[in-house]
Motif scaffolding. Structure first.
Motif, mmCIF file in Angstrom:
data_model
loop_
_atom_site.group_PDB
_atom_site.id
_atom_site.type_symbol
_atom_site.label_atom_id
_atom_site.label_comp_id
_atom_site.label_asym_id
_atom_site.label_seq_id
_atom_site.Cartn_x
_atom_site.Cartn_y
_atom_site.Cartn_z
ATOM 1 N N ARG A 138 0.834 -1.202 0.000
ATOM 2 C CA ARG A 138 0.000 0.000 0.000
ATOM 3 C C ARG A 138 0.868 1.251 0.000
ATOM 4 O O ARG A 138 0.618 2.203 -0.754
ATOM 5 C CB ARG A 138 -0.922 0.007 1.220
ATOM 6 C CG ARG A 138 -1.843 1.224 1.263
ATOM 7 C CD ARG A 138 -2.456 1.434 2.641
ATOM 8 N NE ARG A 138 -3.186 0.258 3.087
ATOM 9 C CZ ARG A 138 -3.698 0.142 4.316
ATOM 10 N NH1 ARG A 138 -3.501 1.109 5.209
ATOM 11 N NH2 ARG A 138 -4.376 -0.944 4.654
ATOM 12 N N LEU A 139 1.900 1.253 0.856
ATOM 13 C CA LEU A 139 2.791 2.415 0.921
ATOM 14 C C LEU A 139 3.516 2.606 -0.408
ATOM 15 O O LEU A 139 3.599 3.738 -0.929
ATOM 16 C CB LEU A 139 3.796 2.221 2.056
ATOM 17 C CG LEU A 139 4.854 3.321 2.218
ATOM 18 C CD1 LEU A 139 4.190 4.662 2.520
ATOM 19 C CD2 LEU A 139 5.833 2.944 3.324
ATOM 20 N N HIS A 140 4.041 1.520 -0.965
ATOM 21 C CA HIS A 140 4.771 1.607 -2.235
ATOM 22 C C HIS A 140 3.872 2.155 -3.342
ATOM 23 O O HIS A 140 4.256 3.069 -4.086
ATOM 24 C CB HIS A 140 5.282 0.215 -2.613
ATOM 25 C CG HIS A 140 6.004 0.166 -3.920
ATOM 26 N ND1 HIS A 140 7.353 0.395 -4.040
ATOM 27 C CD2 HIS A 140 5.558 -0.058 -5.183
ATOM 28 C CE1 HIS A 140 7.707 0.302 -5.305
ATOM 29 N NE2 HIS A 140 6.633 0.022 -6.025
ATOM 30 N N ALA A 141 2.653 1.595 -3.455
ATOM 31 C CA ALA A 141 1.732 2.024 -4.517
ATOM 32 C C ALA A 141 1.350 3.497 -4.350
ATOM 33 O O ALA A 141 1.280 4.250 -5.327
ATOM 34 C CB ALA A 141 0.487 1.144 -4.514
ATOM 35 N N THR A 142 1.127 3.914 -3.112
ATOM 36 C CA THR A 142 0.730 5.301 -2.873
ATOM 37 C C THR A 142 1.867 6.264 -3.174
ATOM 38 O O THR A 142 1.666 7.348 -3.729
ATOM 39 C CB THR A 142 0.254 5.478 -1.421
ATOM 40 O OG1 THR A 142 -0.789 4.535 -1.149
ATOM 41 C CG2 THR A 142 -0.277 6.887 -1.196
ATOM 42 N N LEU A 143 3.099 5.873 -2.839
ATOM 43 C CA LEU A 143 4.249 6.717 -3.141
ATOM 44 C C LEU A 143 4.455 6.848 -4.646
ATOM 45 O O LEU A 143 4.782 7.937 -5.152
ATOM 46 C CB LEU A 143 5.504 6.145 -2.480
ATOM 47 C CG LEU A 143 5.574 6.269 -0.948
ATOM 48 C CD1 LEU A 143 6.751 5.477 -0.399
ATOM 49 C CD2 LEU A 143 5.669 7.734 -0.527
ATOM 50 N N VAL A 144 4.258 5.749 -5.381
ATOM 51 C CA VAL A 144 4.383 5.807 -6.828
ATOM 52 C C VAL A 144 3.310 6.717 -7.409
ATOM 53 O O VAL A 144 3.571 7.574 -8.275
ATOM 54 C CB VAL A 144 4.281 4.397 -7.453
ATOM 55 C CG1 VAL A 144 4.171 4.477 -8.962
ATOM 56 C CG2 VAL A 144 5.500 3.569 -7.055
ATOM 57 N N LYS A 145 2.071 6.555 -6.942
ATOM 58 C CA LYS A 145 0.973 7.407 -7.418
ATOM 59 C C LYS A 145 1.247 8.870 -7.125
ATOM 60 O O LYS A 145 1.068 9.739 -7.993
ATOM 61 C CB LYS A 145 -0.342 6.972 -6.769
ATOM 62 C CG LYS A 145 -1.557 7.769 -7.238
ATOM 63 C CD LYS A 145 -2.833 7.317 -6.562
ATOM 64 C CE LYS A 145 -2.856 7.753 -5.124
ATOM 65 N NZ LYS A 145 -4.175 7.471 -4.472
ATOM 66 N N LYS A 146 1.696 9.137 -5.912
ATOM 67 C CA LYS A 146 1.997 10.515 -5.520
ATOM 68 C C LYS A 146 3.107 11.091 -6.403
ATOM 69 O O LYS A 146 3.040 12.242 -6.845
ATOM 70 C CB LYS A 146 2.397 10.568 -4.052
ATOM 71 C CG LYS A 146 2.668 11.969 -3.501
ATOM 72 C CD LYS A 146 2.966 11.916 -2.019
ATOM 73 C CE LYS A 146 3.156 13.305 -1.437
ATOM 74 N NZ LYS A 146 4.322 14.005 -2.009
ATOM 75 N N GLY A 147 4.135 10.287 -6.645
ATOM 76 C CA GLY A 147 5.242 10.760 -7.463
ATOM 77 C C GLY A 147 4.807 11.062 -8.889
ATOM 78 O O GLY A 147 5.235 12.052 -9.491
#
Length: 247
Positions: free
Chosen positions: A234-243
């Motif tokens: 979840r953290l990885h996916a959200t960081l990618v989306k945010k980036g």
């Protein structure tokens, strides 16, 4: 008051933008995306109207055509070329050929795109075993692509069996879809390296729990692995989306 016939006719003339089409299809096909729709258009399977400004406008028939394509891919694993032949037959007033199962059916839960993985999805173990030929057929990948995925360590057969599991199937299908955007197996090594780092971190955190000798301690360790893995994804996916949103 408008009649049912006039209401139906008005609905058939309604045009939707690509975002509205996603909203209509996502309840049945959670994995549908705008690039996927554009890709199917590039392959000639749908032909939405274009406004003078170049925006796509989809009719009811366009949406039903998309629904047919996605259903044939998901439920029957048909390649796009065959689906195109079916659509051509339908366009000419013919009946498409009957669909017969030619490969074993993989449980839909193994392929569902239900958003971010839950802890249960990490704890779930599949007993599906696919031969190499079945994997190639169901994932719709070439022998060359599968060989490269194995070369770069993204896919491997189960030790001692030569069979592949559902994880291998999902990886192969995802790699094939990424290939449509220009990704080659060598590009995917970064994903494998990142995943290996996350696995190492999770194992480091749960190591103290695994030292317990009783069954309850082992159960707690397995539960912790599933929960931490889901949170890390979840953290990885959200960081990618945010980036990407900030790019």
């Amino acid at each position: 008051m408008a009649s049912a016939a006039s209401t139906s006719a008005a609905a058939s003339r309604t045009r939707m933008n690509i975002g509205q089409v996603l909203d209509v299809l996502r309840p049945d096909f959670p994995g549908i995306t705008i690039p996927k729709i554009r890709f199917l258009e590039d392959k000639g399977l749908i032909k939405p109207e274009r406004t003078p400004a170049g925006y796509r406008k989809f009719s009811h028939d366009d949406v039903e055509r998309l629904r047919y394509v996605l259903r044939m891919q998901r439920d029957h694993y048909l390649p796009l070329k065959v689906i195109g032949e079916h659509l051509d037959a339908i366009d000419r007033g013919l009946e498409p050929p009957p669909i017969e199962a030619v490969v074993p059916t993989v449980p839909q839960v193994a392929l569902s795109s239900d958003g971010l993985p839950s802890p249960e999805s990490f704890a779930r173990r599949s007993d599906v075993r696919l031969s190499r030929r079945e994997l190639l057929k169901i994932a719709e990948v070439s022998e060359e692509l599968l060989g490269q995925l194995e070369q770069f360590g993204l896919i491997s057969a189960r030790p001692g069996t030569g069979h592949y599991d559902t994880d291998a199937l999902v990886i192969a299908r995802t790699a094939r879809e990424l290939a449509d955007f220009g990704f080659e197996p060598r590009h995917l090594r970064a994903f494998k390296t990142s995943a290996d780092r996350e696995v190492g971190l999770v194992e480091q955190v749960v190591a103290p729990l695994k030292r317990g000798r009783d069954a309850a301690a082992q159960a707690r360790a397995e539960e912790a692995v599933s929960e931490i893995a889901a949170l890390s994804v979840r953290l990885h996916a959200t960081l990618v989306k945010k980036g990407l949103q900030g790019a």
